[in-house]
Design a protein around this motif. Structure first.
Motif, short mmCIF file in Angstrom:
data_model
loop_
_atom_site.label_atom_id
_atom_site.label_comp_id
_atom_site.label_asym_id
_atom_site.label_seq_id
_atom_site.Cartn_x
_atom_site.Cartn_y
_atom_site.Cartn_z
N CYS A 161 87.09 83.95 103.72
CA CYS A 161 86.69 84.97 102.72
C CYS A 161 86.19 84.33 101.43
O CYS A 161 85.58 84.99 100.59
CB CYS A 161 87.87 85.87 102.37
SG CYS A 161 88.41 86.92 103.72
N GLN A 217 82.29 93.35 92.25
CA GLN A 217 81.42 93.58 93.41
C GLN A 217 80.26 94.50 93.05
O GLN A 217 79.12 94.28 93.49
CB GLN A 217 82.24 94.19 94.57
CG GLN A 217 83.27 93.23 95.15
CD GLN A 217 84.18 93.92 96.17
OE1 GLN A 217 83.76 94.28 97.26
NE2 GLN A 217 85.44 94.12 95.80
N VAL A 219 82.78 85.07 96.34
CA VAL A 219 82.60 86.43 96.84
C VAL A 219 81.41 87.09 96.15
O VAL A 219 80.54 87.68 96.82
CB VAL A 219 83.88 87.27 96.62
CG1 VAL A 219 83.67 88.71 97.09
CG2 VAL A 219 85.08 86.63 97.31
N VAL A 261 80.92 84.45 104.56
CA VAL A 261 81.00 85.87 104.18
C VAL A 261 79.66 86.55 104.46
O VAL A 261 79.62 87.65 105.02
CB VAL A 261 81.41 86.02 102.70
CG1 VAL A 261 81.32 87.48 102.26
CG2 VAL A 261 82.82 85.48 102.48
N THR A 309 81.08 81.37 100.82
CA THR A 309 79.92 82.26 100.66
C THR A 309 79.08 82.35 101.92
O THR A 309 78.72 83.45 102.35
CB THR A 309 79.07 81.76 99.47
OG1 THR A 309 79.91 81.75 98.31
CG2 THR A 309 77.88 82.67 99.22
N SER A 344 85.76 90.57 103.81
CA SER A 344 86.79 90.12 102.87
C SER A 344 88.12 90.68 103.35
O SER A 344 88.23 91.04 104.53
CB SER A 344 86.46 90.62 101.45
OG SER A 344 87.33 90.04 100.50
N VAL A 346 86.79 84.58 91.99
CA VAL A 346 86.13 85.18 93.16
C VAL A 346 84.61 84.94 93.12
O VAL A 346 83.84 85.69 93.73
CB VAL A 346 86.46 86.69 93.32
CG1 VAL A 346 87.88 86.87 93.81
CG2 VAL A 346 86.24 87.44 92.02
#
Ligand code: CP3
Length: 344
Positions: free
Chosen positions: A50, A194, A123, A56, A53, A76, A120
């Motif tokens: 997770c 996000q 992410v 993911v 990069t 995730s 993060v």
């Protein structure tokens, strides 16, 4: 946001606008049911995956390529932000999240760290790369809701009856609210990051909220989940989902959802009545139905579509996540039937 993306069937259905067809995606569409997932994951640990990069991006794209679903969901996990913030926990294959030292006192609550953006960064980098690659297909960001996260932290792992969680909630209300407040803050931060990176909708997973009565949900949980949903910009559709939440559907809508996720236990026409006007529904094919002979599956899909017409907007999904032993070819056929039948 580009016009083609803003006009995507998934986002139109979330906004309760007419769509050319009923959009469909599957909770847990990425994962062990896909051979390409097993190959790409190899022996990389789940939480490590997770935070890579490249992985993911690849694992998020796999079901979009294979199924032609109308939305991607970020690869995730609900416990990822807690792990990234420094809380000691792991995801054990076949078990789920396991926490090294369970949280049961106010001193334990004080050790829950807050989340900062750089923790993060892998992410949010993946979200940016995905938005570029996905083009007109929306990306759903997500977080775990305070109750479901709290249950893992208090129980130390998965639980059937959530007894320790309820004991803390009922017996030490101040500590409960302190814990849920911290988890709401982590979830809000994770969703905000996000969305800022380009996710065009979010889902708040309160998977285990169905363990609570409506009265207890309203008193102990709803204010915290409402804070999380309220922290997401108004123009970003918010989906709110839990399992066994038939008695909570109206409250889960009131917590600030644009779309209420429904498991397989309540038919969508009845769910629409319970949720009331002003919200769309997501759901709700029983994830076990895919193991039945194809004509049965197809008829069940049509039934969900028919009942979904009672809602002001309908996003087709399973009533919970894809089982790991699901045949991906059956899910591909489900997508085709949803699209063909709903085009009318
Ligand atoms: O939906 C997707 O494709 C996106 C990815 C996603 C994962 N977890 C990946 C995952 C999402 C949206 C989640 C959310 C999540 N995680 C929830 C809410 C959804 C739900 O199912 O109600 C919950 C409760 C968790 C906690 C969790 N993490 C569980 C129960 C498990 C399964 C344990 C097991 O091995 O059966 C995980 C691990 C996990 N999260 C896997 C995946 C693909 C399996 C990891 C593996 O391959 O071993």
């Amino acid at each position: 946001m580009p016009a083609a993306l803003s006009d995507a069937a998934f986002l139109r259905a979330c906004r309760r606008e007419r769509a050319a067809y009923t959009p469909v995606w599957f909770m847990r569409q990425a994962g062990r049911s896909l051979p390409e997932y097993l190959t790409a994951r190899g022996d990389t640990a789940m939480l490590q995956a997770c935070l890579r990069t490249d992985l993911v991006v690849e694992l998020t794209m796999q079901p979009v390529r294979r199924y032609g679903v109308d939305a991607a969901i970020l690869f995730s996990d609900i416990v990822l932000p807690l792990h990234a913030a420094g809380l000691e926990l792991d995801i054990v294959s076949g078990v789920g999240p396991v926490v090294a030292s369970p949280v049961r006192t106010s001193a334990d609550v004080d050790r829950i760290p807050s989340l900062s953006p750089e923790q993060v960064a892998p992410v949010t980098d993946a979200v940016r790369a995905l938005v570029a690659e996905l083009g007109a297909t929306p990306l759903i960001g997500f977080a775990g809701a305070p109750f479901t996260l709290a249950s893992y932290l208090i129980e130390g792992g998965p639980s059937r009856d959530h007894a320790r969680t309820k004991a803390l909630m009922y017996g030490d209300e101040a500590t409960w609210h302190a814990l849920a407040g911290r988890l709401a803050e982590v979830a809000s931060t994770y969703l905000r990051l996000q969305v800022e990176a380009g996710a065009s909708a979010v889902q708040l997973f309160d998977s285990w909220a169905g363990a609570l009565s409506a009265e207890d949900y309203a008193r102990y949980v709803l204010p915290h989940s409402a804070r999380v949903l309220g922290s997401v910009p108004a123009d970003v559709p918010k989906i709110h989902f839990g399992v066994g939440t038939g008695e909570l559907l109206e409250l889960m809508g009131e917590a600030g959802a644009d779309v209420v996720g429904v498991d397989w236990r309540v038919p969508l026409d009845e769910a629409a009545r319970r949720v009331g006007p002003g919200r769309a529904l997501q759901g709700n094919l029983d994830p076990a139905v895919v193991f039945a002979p194809w004509p049965v599956v197809a008829e069940r899909v049509r039934d969900v579509l028919r009942r979904g017409k009672a809602a002001e907007g309908h996003v087709f999904n399973l009533g919970h996540g894809v089982f790991p032993d699901t045949d991906p070819d059956v899910l591909a056929r489900v997508v085709d039937v949803v699209h063909e039948e709903s085009r009318g």
